[in-house]
Write a protein that holds these residues in place. Sequence first.
Motif, PDB file in Angstrom:
ATOM      1  N   LEU A 305      10.887   3.169 -11.745  1.00 23.81           N
ATOM      2  CA  LEU A 305      10.068   4.650 -11.999  1.00 23.81           C
ATOM      3  C   LEU A 305       9.134   4.669 -10.558  1.00 23.81           C
ATOM      4  O   LEU A 305       9.077   5.703 -10.234  1.00 23.81           O
ATOM      5  CB  LEU A 305       9.588   4.484 -13.253  1.00 23.81           C
ATOM      6  N   ALA A 306       8.609   3.545 -10.308  1.00 17.65           N
ATOM      7  CA  ALA A 306       7.675   3.428  -9.284  1.00 17.65           C
ATOM      8  C   ALA A 306       8.413   3.836  -7.922  1.00 17.65           C
ATOM      9  O   ALA A 306       7.652   4.797  -7.122  1.00 17.65           O
ATOM     10  CB  ALA A 306       6.920   2.198  -8.975  1.00 17.65           C
ATOM     11  N   GLY A 307       9.583   3.611  -7.775  1.00 18.50           N
ATOM     12  CA  GLY A 307      10.653   3.876  -6.554  1.00 18.50           C
ATOM     13  C   GLY A 307      10.653   5.335  -6.647  1.00 18.50           C
ATOM     14  O   GLY A 307      10.993   6.062  -5.487  1.00 18.50           O
ATOM     15  N   VAL A 308      10.923   6.079  -7.690  1.00 20.96           N
ATOM     16  CA  VAL A 308      10.926   7.630  -7.869  1.00 20.96           C
ATOM     17  C   VAL A 308       9.724   8.376  -7.186  1.00 20.96           C
ATOM     18  O   VAL A 308      10.323   9.260  -6.445  1.00 20.96           O
ATOM     19  CB  VAL A 308      11.403   8.024  -9.051  1.00 20.96           C
ATOM     20  N   GLN A 309       8.823   7.958  -7.483  1.00 24.04           N
ATOM     21  CA  GLN A 309       7.428   8.505  -6.820  1.00 24.04           C
ATOM     22  C   GLN A 309       7.455   8.275  -5.514  1.00 24.04           C
ATOM     23  O   GLN A 309       7.128   9.115  -4.769  1.00 24.04           O
ATOM     24  CB  GLN A 309       6.185   8.047  -7.753  1.00 24.04           C
ATOM     25  N   ALA A 310       7.876   6.945  -4.819  1.00 24.08           N
ATOM     26  CA  ALA A 310       7.660   6.841  -3.449  1.00 24.08           C
ATOM     27  C   ALA A 310       8.789   7.821  -2.901  1.00 24.08           C
ATOM     28  O   ALA A 310       8.591   8.164  -1.629  1.00 24.08           O
ATOM     29  CB  ALA A 310       7.824   5.493  -3.292  1.00 24.08           C
ATOM     30  N   LYS A 311       9.846   7.781  -3.393  1.00 22.33           N
ATOM     31  CA  LYS A 311      11.218   8.189  -2.546  1.00 22.33           C
ATOM     32  C   LYS A 311      10.891   9.968  -2.640  1.00 22.33           C
ATOM     33  O   LYS A 311      11.108  10.569  -1.625  1.00 22.33           O
ATOM     34  CB  LYS A 311      12.402   8.028  -3.545  1.00 22.33           C
ATOM     35  N   HIS A 312      10.053  10.594  -3.762  1.00 23.39           N
ATOM     36  CA  HIS A 312       9.519  12.012  -3.635  1.00 23.39           C
ATOM     37  C   HIS A 312       8.871  12.203  -2.382  1.00 23.39           C
ATOM     38  O   HIS A 312       9.277  13.019  -1.660  1.00 23.39           O
ATOM     39  CB  HIS A 312       8.959  12.157  -4.905  1.00 23.39           C
ATOM     40  N   GLN A 313       8.006  11.270  -2.187  1.00 19.65           N
ATOM     41  CA  GLN A 313       6.880  11.414  -0.980  1.00 19.65           C
ATOM     42  C   GLN A 313       7.980  11.269   0.194  1.00 19.65           C
ATOM     43  O   GLN A 313       7.511  12.306   1.276  1.00 19.65           O
ATOM     44  CB  GLN A 313       5.735  10.412  -1.052  1.00 19.65           C
ATOM     45  N   ARG A 314       8.665  10.284   0.350  1.00 15.46           N
ATOM     46  CA  ARG A 314       9.714  10.282   1.533  1.00 15.46           C
ATOM     47  C   ARG A 314      10.207  11.601   1.901  1.00 15.46           C
ATOM     48  O   ARG A 314      10.573  11.972   2.980  1.00 15.46           O
ATOM     49  CB  ARG A 314      10.325   9.006   1.478  1.00 15.46           C
ATOM     50  N   PHE A 315      11.009  12.275   0.725  1.00 11.26           N
ATOM     51  CA  PHE A 315      11.640  13.261   0.814  1.00 11.26           C
ATOM     52  C   PHE A 315      10.906  14.443   1.276  1.00 11.26           C
ATOM     53  O   PHE A 315      11.190  15.253   2.076  1.00 11.26           O
ATOM     54  CB  PHE A 315      12.180  13.812  -0.342  1.00 11.26           C
ATOM     55  N   VAL A 316       9.765  14.554   0.544  1.00 14.40           N
ATOM     56  CA  VAL A 316       8.570  15.886   0.899  1.00 14.40           C
ATOM     57  C   VAL A 316       8.334  15.674   2.319  1.00 14.40           C
ATOM     58  O   VAL A 316       8.212  16.801   3.136  1.00 14.40           O
ATOM     59  CB  VAL A 316       7.638  16.032  -0.072  1.00 14.40           C
ATOM     60  N   ASP A 317       8.090  14.540   2.847  1.00 10.70           N
ATOM     61  CA  ASP A 317       7.500  14.452   4.103  1.00 10.70           C
ATOM     62  C   ASP A 317       8.547  14.794   5.019  1.00 10.70           C
ATOM     63  O   ASP A 317       8.352  15.442   6.211  1.00 10.70           O
ATOM     64  CB  ASP A 317       6.950  13.041   4.384  1.00 10.70           C
ATOM     65  N   GLY A 318       9.914  14.160   5.048  1.00 10.50           N
ATOM     66  CA  GLY A 318      11.000  14.661   5.732  1.00 10.50           C
ATOM     67  C   GLY A 318      11.263  16.309   5.671  1.00 10.50           C
ATOM     68  O   GLY A 318      11.680  16.597   7.012  1.00 10.50           O
ATOM     69  N   LEU A 319      11.251  16.788   4.834  1.00  5.57           N
ATOM     70  CA  LEU A 319      11.393  18.271   4.747  1.00  5.57           C
ATOM     71  C   LEU A 319      10.363  19.040   5.206  1.00  5.57           C
ATOM     72  O   LEU A 319      10.743  20.024   5.773  1.00  5.57           O
ATOM     73  CB  LEU A 319      11.536  18.602   3.233  1.00  5.57           C
ATOM     74  N   ASN A 320       9.143  18.624   5.081  1.00  9.08           N
ATOM     75  CA  ASN A 320       7.923  19.291   5.805  1.00  9.08           C
ATOM     76  C   ASN A 320       8.229  19.043   7.154  1.00  9.08           C
ATOM     77  O   ASN A 320       7.752  20.020   8.167  1.00  9.08           O
ATOM     78  CB  ASN A 320       6.753  18.581   5.394  1.00  9.08           C
ATOM     79  N   ALA A 321       8.622  17.830   7.647  1.00 13.25           N
ATOM     80  CA  ALA A 321       8.907  17.524   9.088  1.00 13.25           C
ATOM     81  C   ALA A 321       9.969  18.691   9.548  1.00 13.25           C
ATOM     82  O   ALA A 321       9.809  19.160  10.681  1.00 13.25           O
ATOM     83  CB  ALA A 321       8.972  16.111   9.761  1.00 13.25           C
ATOM     84  N   ILE A 322      10.938  18.704   8.863  1.00  7.22           N
ATOM     85  CA  ILE A 322      11.936  19.670   9.189  1.00  7.22           C
ATOM     86  C   ILE A 322      11.519  21.020   9.303  1.00  7.22           C
ATOM     87  O   ILE A 322      11.807  21.819  10.277  1.00  7.22           O
ATOM     88  CB  ILE A 322      13.126  19.525   8.395  1.00  7.22           C
ATOM     89  N   ASN A 323      10.728  21.516   8.348  1.00  8.56           N
ATOM     90  CA  ASN A 323      10.109  22.782   8.256  1.00  8.56           C
ATOM     91  C   ASN A 323       9.068  23.047   9.448  1.00  8.56           C
ATOM     92  O   ASN A 323       9.096  24.298  10.119  1.00  8.56           O
ATOM     93  CB  ASN A 323       9.595  23.096   7.217  1.00  8.56           C
ATOM     94  N   ALA A 324       8.515  22.199   9.891  1.00 13.76           N
ATOM     95  CA  ALA A 324       7.554  22.366  11.038  1.00 13.76           C
ATOM     96  C   ALA A 324       8.361  22.608  12.203  1.00 13.76           C
ATOM     97  O   ALA A 324       7.875  23.465  13.147  1.00 13.76           O
ATOM     98  CB  ALA A 324       6.807  21.189  11.261  1.00 13.76           C
ATOM     99  N   LYS A 325       9.789  22.321  12.381  1.00 15.04           N
ATOM    100  CA  LYS A 325      10.302  22.728  13.506  1.00 15.04           C
ATOM    101  C   LYS A 325      10.932  24.188  13.477  1.00 15.04           C
ATOM    102  O   LYS A 325      11.146  24.768  14.708  1.00 15.04           O
ATOM    103  CB  LYS A 325      11.740  21.836  13.807  1.00 15.04           C
ATOM    104  N   TYR A 326      11.453  24.318  11.959  1.00 15.14           N
ATOM    105  CA  TYR A 326      12.373  25.583  11.914  1.00 15.14           C
ATOM    106  C   TYR A 326      11.517  26.904  11.247  1.00 15.14           C
ATOM    107  O   TYR A 326      12.013  27.783  11.304  1.00 15.14           O
ATOM    108  CB  TYR A 326      13.671  25.115  11.403  1.00 15.14           C
ATOM    109  N   ASN A 327      10.733  26.301  10.319  1.00 17.35           N
ATOM    110  CA  ASN A 327       9.670  27.499   9.730  1.00 17.35           C
ATOM    111  C   ASN A 327      10.837  28.338   8.956  1.00 17.35           C
ATOM    112  O   ASN A 327      10.820  29.593   8.841  1.00 17.35           O
ATOM    113  CB  ASN A 327       9.046  28.245  10.492  1.00 17.35           C
TER     114      ASN A 327
END
Length: 406
Positions: A305-327
């Motif tokens: 359950l703790a891992g789910v929260q950590a992986k959520h942040q990893r996903f969100v950070d990665g998606l935000n990085a992609i979005n910073a490139k392509y909007n």
Amino acid sequence: MSKQVSRETFDQVMVPNYSPAAFIPVKGEGSRVWDQQGREFIDFAGGIAVNALGHCHPELVATVTEQAHKLWHLSNVFTNEPALQLASQLVEKTFADRVFFCNSGAEANEAAFKLARKYAHDHFGADKHEIISCKNSFHGRTVFTVNVGGQPKYAEGFGPNPAGITHIEFNNIDALKAAISDKTCAVVIEPVQGEGGVLPATPEFLKAARELCDQHNALLIFDEVQTGVGRCGTLYAYQAYGVTPDILSSAKGLGGGIPIGAMLTTSKVAPSLAVGTHGTTYGGNPLATAVAGKVVEIVSRPEVLAGVQAKHQRFVDGLNAINAKYNVFKEIRGMGLLIGAVVTDEFAGNARDFLKAAEAQQLMVLVAGLSVVRFAPSLVVEDKDIDEGLARFDAAVAAVVAAKRG
């Protein structure tokens, strides 16, 4: 010898209510899947939030194998040990006192809605039968559940439709206040609207729903078919909100890939489903409940359950990085490992373009409606798979942007 089949075989022998991808997966391990040609895909779709522990999790394989050598099916003329053990687990870990097992989320919701109407009939009379649901909600594909769901397109052509169902705007407390009355038997809410766009409920909305149901002697039903069994970082999402329902439906991740559904409720409400009032042939069979028991055990481990929260942040950070490139996304939302990327107006209505582009990069993702790309990976997806999958998604986004913008 088995007949050789291909994607074209689908169009020849299957009812055309689906339009599956061009490739056929034949093997899975963890968050990786291989197709007929041996190509390796990363799975961020998770069988639509079903494969809670990925593909062929060794503990689940062992459980399936062990139970397969013992007992598969009895019917509910007899009870069985795995079903009783799983029900005991769910009662111990949730608000519930009683459990009903079935085979799917639609069946779990069907049972929930029937129980709500039966309870109201038993205690308040036949006039108290109305159900309030939310627009853009999704509760299954039976005639009853598809009409309780708030997406009319899924009910078109299957009428006449069941009566006594009202739909309000999600997260709109004033709309709920205006709709609820002493004729209301139940209010049903998804803590996170899954098919409706990966849209979380506000704590205020769920709290108000609880209070209004209490005021009007109505039952509060949470549809946790998609949000339950660790998907949102707690065993069930209601636990994160601190709002307790009277009835909860569970399925999808509960079996880790084996079909099973469950309706959870209290000792106050359960007696309305007396002997003979409702039933199922396959529900609660030993094979499915044995596997689900192991899923609940594994998902309940603190590190998962703790891992789910950590992986959520990893996903969100990665998606935000992609979005910073392509909007291309105007919002990244969701809870735990149920994540939605809402496309900008430039790509509105074209979320499926990202799904198809991801397929070309050997990545499996989902959509939620026309304008949201949805991710529902294994709850134990490895960080290296998240990173590699997001790199492939980056390439997919680049391809969509190139086709759109030139």
